[in-house]
Write an enzyme that holds these catalytic residues in place. Structure first.
Site, short mmCIF file in Angstrom:
data_model
loop_
_atom_site.label_atom_id
_atom_site.label_comp_id
_atom_site.label_asym_id
_atom_site.label_seq_id
_atom_site.Cartn_x
_atom_site.Cartn_y
_atom_site.Cartn_z
N LYS A 96 25.72 45.37 -35.98
CA LYS A 96 26.92 45.75 -36.74
C LYS A 96 27.17 47.26 -36.69
O LYS A 96 28.27 47.72 -36.38
CB LYS A 96 26.77 45.30 -38.19
CG LYS A 96 27.89 45.79 -39.09
CD LYS A 96 27.50 45.79 -40.56
CE LYS A 96 28.55 46.52 -41.37
NZ LYS A 96 28.09 46.83 -42.73
N ASN A 97 26.13 48.05 -36.99
CA ASN A 97 26.33 49.49 -37.10
C ASN A 97 26.68 50.13 -35.76
O ASN A 97 27.42 51.11 -35.72
CB ASN A 97 25.07 50.14 -37.70
CG ASN A 97 24.88 49.76 -39.16
OD1 ASN A 97 25.83 49.36 -39.84
ND2 ASN A 97 23.65 49.85 -39.66
N ARG A 102 34.30 51.03 -44.86
CA ARG A 102 33.76 52.38 -44.73
C ARG A 102 33.72 52.84 -43.27
O ARG A 102 33.97 54.01 -42.96
CB ARG A 102 32.36 52.45 -45.34
CG ARG A 102 31.81 53.87 -45.38
CD ARG A 102 30.51 53.98 -46.14
NE ARG A 102 30.08 55.36 -46.19
CZ ARG A 102 30.53 56.25 -47.05
NH1 ARG A 102 31.41 55.91 -47.94
NH2 ARG A 102 30.08 57.50 -47.02
N ASP A 106 29.71 49.16 -49.37
CA ASP A 106 28.76 48.70 -50.39
C ASP A 106 28.66 49.68 -51.55
O ASP A 106 28.73 50.90 -51.35
CB ASP A 106 27.37 48.54 -49.77
CG ASP A 106 27.28 47.33 -48.87
OD1 ASP A 106 27.99 46.35 -49.14
OD2 ASP A 106 26.51 47.37 -47.90
N ASP A 118 18.07 50.03 -44.73
CA ASP A 118 18.74 48.73 -44.80
C ASP A 118 17.75 47.57 -44.91
O ASP A 118 18.16 46.44 -45.22
CB ASP A 118 19.61 48.52 -43.55
CG ASP A 118 20.91 49.31 -43.62
OD1 ASP A 118 21.27 49.74 -44.74
OD2 ASP A 118 21.56 49.50 -42.59
N MET A 178 17.20 57.10 -50.29
CA MET A 178 18.52 57.54 -49.83
C MET A 178 19.67 57.09 -50.73
O MET A 178 20.70 57.75 -50.79
CB MET A 178 18.74 57.06 -48.39
CG MET A 178 17.73 57.67 -47.43
SD MET A 178 17.87 57.09 -45.73
CE MET A 178 19.39 57.87 -45.22
#
Length: 436
Positions: free
Chosen positions: A22-23, A97, A121, A321, A343
């Site tokens: 996805k990223n 985002r 998120d 993640d 983070m």
């Protein structure tokens, strides 16, 4: 609002092919705006966030053709830049985002880029400063409409290369700046750049399009701007976060699973970190094999005997993640674990749902939680819960699949944002899950 109903407590077995990352896909899709030529991208995951970005690109004027499963053609030779200031874009862009990464390519090629304040998120503060500070150093002017929460960058005379030391190694910030710099005049140096495999993939794609980039894989990137880029064909890596999710699922349900073609060289510390919780992770060619942990799994300890501490860090550290997955796995481990989420300050707030299921967790503060494992002596109890974000959602789903009884998870659209056909793929390996 859709819902999952899960009958837990069943062992699973089979093979899983991980989806495209996805990223990476979100970055790569934005890069198609840098050239008028055709760009073909393979292994694009069929998930909500990626599909939203494809819709935005289509509304922007990109010619999009689906060539097969996960394989698309993109041609960006005639864009409708007025769309960027439309009400439709304000609505579509604010819900994703990743849409902020269209700004770098548009700024580089057309001298302007706009974006509504992006969503995503609710996991804590996620600053955008890195993106805009980078653009400003390349010569762009920044403006912000506070009433409409709308960002803009403009460089009508083009961008000029510059040296910059990033305040944080932001992945999306690095991607945005790199995409702007490849068409800037002169040399750009980016120090403290993010160096995740997905950034490396973006840089390799840009090089195949004609960009000049040195230092790929390090935190020091040197970019010599070029006048134009050409088309290319690019394949997206398998999703390392999904791979980690399947490892966690196998451990919690005592299942034997094989994850196919995982691209081991790009997994970094993921296999090592799972082994710290006592989970057997074997390399078989480019496949990853997890045997059924019939006797459970025991947490390692540090040399001095102190409690195992698992924390996140920028690459090549452990990805944030997967900390939600590690936390859930720890609830049935033999031993105790301290999870330190450095983070994001809101990512551990889903633990109350696990506590309701019978997990022994002490939330020390917004960033730290201590988990005392049950060693499968006491199983989690089924319950009704709501998914707060993508990663917490998949973690709760894993917990539900290991629990006794039937659980209900609401707001599963959050899970769909990051996981392709998750219920269908789970049923294929024996899970009892229904989408309502």
């Amino acid at each position: 609002m859709a819902t999952f109903q899960i009958e837990g407590g069943h062992s699973l077995k089979g093979e899983i092919v991980p989806q495209g990352a996805k990223n990476e896909a979100l970055q790569i899709l934005c890069a198609v705006l840098l050239t008028d030529d055709e760009v073909i991208i393979e292994n694009i995951p069929d998930i909500r966030d990626v599909n939203k970005l494809i819709t935005i690109l289509g509304n922007l004027g990109v010619k999009i053709q689906k060539l097969g499963k996960g394989r698309y053609s993109f041609i960006s030779d005639q864009l409708h830049l007025d769309y960027l200031e439309s009400e439709l874009f304000k609505e579509e862009g604010s819900s994703l985002r990743g849409s902020i990464m269209i700004m770098g390519p548009l700024l580089a090629k057309y001298g302007k880029g706009y974006i509504p304040r992006p969503g995503g998120d609710k996991i804590g503060r996620r600053r955008l400063d890195t993106h805009f500070e980078g653009f400003i150093k390349l010569g762009a002017k920044f403006r912000y409409n506070k009433e409409e929460r709308f960002y803009g960058v403009e460089a009508p005379k083009g961008l000029k290369g510059a040296y910059m030391l990033l305040e944080e190694a932001s992945v999306t910030g690095t991607a945005n700046i790199v995409m702007a710099a490849v068409l800037a005049k002169g040399k750009t140096t980016i120090y403290n750049a993010a160096c995740e495999p997905y950034i490396q993939q973006l840089c390799k794609m840009l090089v195949s399009m004609g960009a000049h980039i040195e230092g790929i894989g390090s935190n020091l990137l040197k970019i010599e701007g070029v006048e134009k880029l050409t088309g290319c064909t690019h394949r997206v890596l398998p999703d390392m976060i999904e791979i980690g999710s399947w490892i966690g699922l196998a451990a919690m349900t005592k299942s034997e699973l094989t994850i196919k073609d995982v691209s081991w060289d790009n997994l970094g510390l993921i296999p090592t970190t799972f082994r710290k919780l006592g989970i057997t992770v074997k390399k078989k060619g480019d496949d990853l094999y997890i045997p059924a942990h019939k006797n459970g799994y025991e947490v390692q300890s540090f040399i001095d005997g102190s409690i195992m501490n698992i924390s996140d860090a920028p690459w090549p550290g452990f990805t944030p993640d997967l900390l939600s997955i590690m936390l859930v796995i720890a609830t049935q481990a033999r031993g105790s674990v301290l999870i330190h989420q450095k983070m994001f300050e809101s990512r551990l707030f889903f633990v109350d749902k696990l506590i309701d299921m019978g997990a022994k967790i002490i939330l020390c503060d917004p960033h730290r939680a201590t988990i005392i494992g049950h060693d499968f002596q006491s199983t989690l109890k089924a319950t009704t819960m709501t998914s707060p974000d993508i990663r917490a959602g998949i973690s709760l789903l894993i917990a539900a699949l290991s629990a006794k009884g039937t659980s209900t998870i609401h707001n599963i659209e959050q899970i769909d944002r990051g996981y392709e056909d998750i219920d269908g793929r789970l049923r294929a390996i024996g899970a009892k899950i229904t989408r309502v």
